[in-house]
Scaffold this motif. Sequence first.
Motif, PDB file in Angstrom:
ATOM      1  N   LEU A  54      -8.038 -18.069 -48.153  1.00 53.22           N
ATOM      2  CA  LEU A  54      -7.642 -18.479 -49.189  1.00 53.22           C
ATOM      3  C   LEU A  54      -7.840 -18.979 -50.799  1.00 53.22           C
ATOM      4  O   LEU A  54      -8.517 -19.093 -51.611  1.00 53.22           O
ATOM      5  N   GLU A  55      -7.423 -20.307 -49.891  1.00 49.75           N
ATOM      6  CA  GLU A  55      -7.449 -21.403 -50.770  1.00 49.75           C
ATOM      7  C   GLU A  55      -8.421 -22.132 -50.543  1.00 49.75           C
ATOM      8  O   GLU A  55      -9.696 -22.506 -51.601  1.00 49.75           O
ATOM      9  N   GLY A  56      -9.267 -21.605 -49.457  1.00 50.32           N
ATOM     10  CA  GLY A  56     -11.006 -22.813 -49.342  1.00 50.32           C
ATOM     11  C   GLY A  56     -11.917 -20.844 -50.472  1.00 50.32           C
ATOM     12  O   GLY A  56     -12.941 -22.112 -51.121  1.00 50.32           O
ATOM     13  N   ILE A  57     -11.417 -20.326 -50.694  1.00 50.81           N
ATOM     14  CA  ILE A  57     -12.244 -18.883 -51.122  1.00 50.81           C
ATOM     15  C   ILE A  57     -12.292 -19.153 -52.395  1.00 50.81           C
ATOM     16  O   ILE A  57     -12.957 -19.153 -53.542  1.00 50.81           O
ATOM     17  N   LEU A  60     -16.500 -25.926 -47.237  1.00 50.77           N
ATOM     18  CA  LEU A  60     -16.069 -25.002 -46.717  1.00 50.77           C
ATOM     19  C   LEU A  60     -15.826 -26.489 -44.701  1.00 50.77           C
ATOM     20  O   LEU A  60     -14.698 -25.734 -44.079  1.00 50.77           O
ATOM     21  N   ALA A  61     -15.383 -26.926 -45.262  1.00 51.67           N
ATOM     22  CA  ALA A  61     -15.394 -28.122 -43.656  1.00 51.67           C
ATOM     23  C   ALA A  61     -14.007 -28.342 -43.702  1.00 51.67           C
ATOM     24  O   ALA A  61     -13.341 -27.867 -42.510  1.00 51.67           O
ATOM     25  N   THR A  62     -13.658 -28.175 -44.953  1.00 51.51           N
ATOM     26  CA  THR A  62     -11.703 -28.456 -44.519  1.00 51.51           C
ATOM     27  C   THR A  62     -10.858 -27.183 -44.716  1.00 51.51           C
ATOM     28  O   THR A  62     -10.429 -27.198 -43.955  1.00 51.51           O
ATOM     29  N   VAL A  63     -11.763 -26.093 -45.258  1.00 54.09           N
ATOM     30  CA  VAL A  63     -11.369 -25.003 -44.451  1.00 54.09           C
ATOM     31  C   VAL A  63     -11.432 -25.140 -42.775  1.00 54.09           C
ATOM     32  O   VAL A  63     -10.753 -24.397 -42.244  1.00 54.09           O
ATOM     33  N   LEU A  64     -12.247 -24.933 -41.779  1.00 52.90           N
ATOM     34  CA  LEU A  64     -12.734 -24.547 -41.358  1.00 52.90           C
ATOM     35  C   LEU A  64     -11.937 -25.727 -40.110  1.00 52.90           C
ATOM     36  O   LEU A  64     -11.173 -24.739 -39.277  1.00 52.90           O
ATOM     37  N   LEU A  65     -11.780 -27.166 -40.412  1.00 61.38           N
ATOM     38  CA  LEU A  65     -11.101 -27.985 -39.852  1.00 61.38           C
ATOM     39  C   LEU A  65      -9.861 -28.510 -40.063  1.00 61.38           C
ATOM     40  O   LEU A  65      -8.904 -29.149 -39.309  1.00 61.38           O
ATOM     41  N   ALA A 123     -17.076 -15.156 -47.395  1.00 59.03           N
ATOM     42  CA  ALA A 123     -16.774 -15.081 -48.561  1.00 59.03           C
ATOM     43  C   ALA A 123     -17.632 -16.115 -48.890  1.00 59.03           C
ATOM     44  O   ALA A 123     -18.289 -15.822 -50.459  1.00 59.03           O
ATOM     45  N   LEU A 124     -18.290 -17.020 -48.081  1.00 53.94           N
ATOM     46  CA  LEU A 124     -19.624 -18.528 -49.038  1.00 53.94           C
ATOM     47  C   LEU A 124     -20.481 -17.478 -49.429  1.00 53.94           C
ATOM     48  O   LEU A 124     -21.111 -17.504 -50.814  1.00 53.94           O
ATOM     49  N   VAL A 125     -20.716 -16.853 -48.422  1.00 55.06           N
ATOM     50  CA  VAL A 125     -22.432 -15.755 -48.647  1.00 55.06           C
ATOM     51  C   VAL A 125     -22.154 -15.568 -49.248  1.00 55.06           C
ATOM     52  O   VAL A 125     -23.113 -15.004 -50.634  1.00 55.06           O
ATOM     53  N   ALA A 126     -21.354 -14.224 -50.254  1.00 55.38           N
ATOM     54  CA  ALA A 126     -21.097 -13.332 -50.847  1.00 55.38           C
ATOM     55  C   ALA A 126     -21.061 -13.800 -52.422  1.00 55.38           C
ATOM     56  O   ALA A 126     -21.456 -13.351 -53.485  1.00 55.38           O
ATOM     57  N   ALA A 127     -20.225 -15.319 -52.881  1.00 52.55           N
ATOM     58  CA  ALA A 127     -19.826 -15.778 -53.422  1.00 52.55           C
ATOM     59  C   ALA A 127     -21.168 -16.255 -54.410  1.00 52.55           C
ATOM     60  O   ALA A 127     -21.877 -16.243 -55.028  1.00 52.55           O
ATOM     61  N   LEU A 128     -22.219 -16.314 -53.266  1.00 53.07           N
ATOM     62  CA  LEU A 128     -23.520 -17.545 -53.370  1.00 53.07           C
ATOM     63  C   LEU A 128     -24.809 -16.371 -53.851  1.00 53.07           C
ATOM     64  O   LEU A 128     -25.623 -16.328 -54.894  1.00 53.07           O
ATOM     65  N   ARG A 129     -24.366 -15.036 -53.291  1.00 60.43           N
ATOM     66  CA  ARG A 129     -25.039 -13.636 -53.204  1.00 60.43           C
ATOM     67  C   ARG A 129     -25.025 -13.931 -54.959  1.00 60.43           C
ATOM     68  O   ARG A 129     -25.184 -13.341 -55.682  1.00 60.43           O
TER      69      ARG A 129
END
Length: 171
Positions: free
Chosen positions: A65-68, A53-58, A22-28
């Motif tokens: 979806l909140e992280g995205i 990203l770290a918060t979503v992971l841990l 999701a992050l890579v897609a948004a950045l692209r």
Amino acid sequence: MIFDSWGGIIRVLALGACAYVALVAALRISGKRTLAKMNAFDLVVTVALGSTLATVLLSKDVALLEGIAGFLVLIVLQYAVAALSVRFGVVEAIAKSEPAALLIDGAIDEAALRRERVTREEVLSAVRSSGIGDLSAVAAVVLETDGTFSVIGRDRAGNRSALPNAPGAAR
């Protein structure tokens, strides 16, 4: 604690892969400028994206979806500020700092050092790092908007009017 459960590890792996995509897609989609550390504002956005990203992971309290949504908010705001900065000088003045000449023609500008909170030793270190051993061989040292030093040797000086706060500089 070294190990809690396999479920936690699987959750991190699955969310990590999804959040990364999701992050890579948004950045692209948002373009190269989103992660260009051209000034302090850009750096803050980059760090905030990493923190999100770290918060979503841990954190089990934050859903994917909140992280995205967090990624998208940061990217959209960064895009908006960058776009408005290009169109409106007042927005650019608020979001970005100006480069500052700290040394011109081998002479260190003590007032500029105080204003920018830079030491003489930091300027001398930048000159040495550029491979120049003598200040008289330096046309300018500029503190750029991203906090890096640009050292311009006399042999590459070119147009002096391009230097910030230099006599005859374009403003």
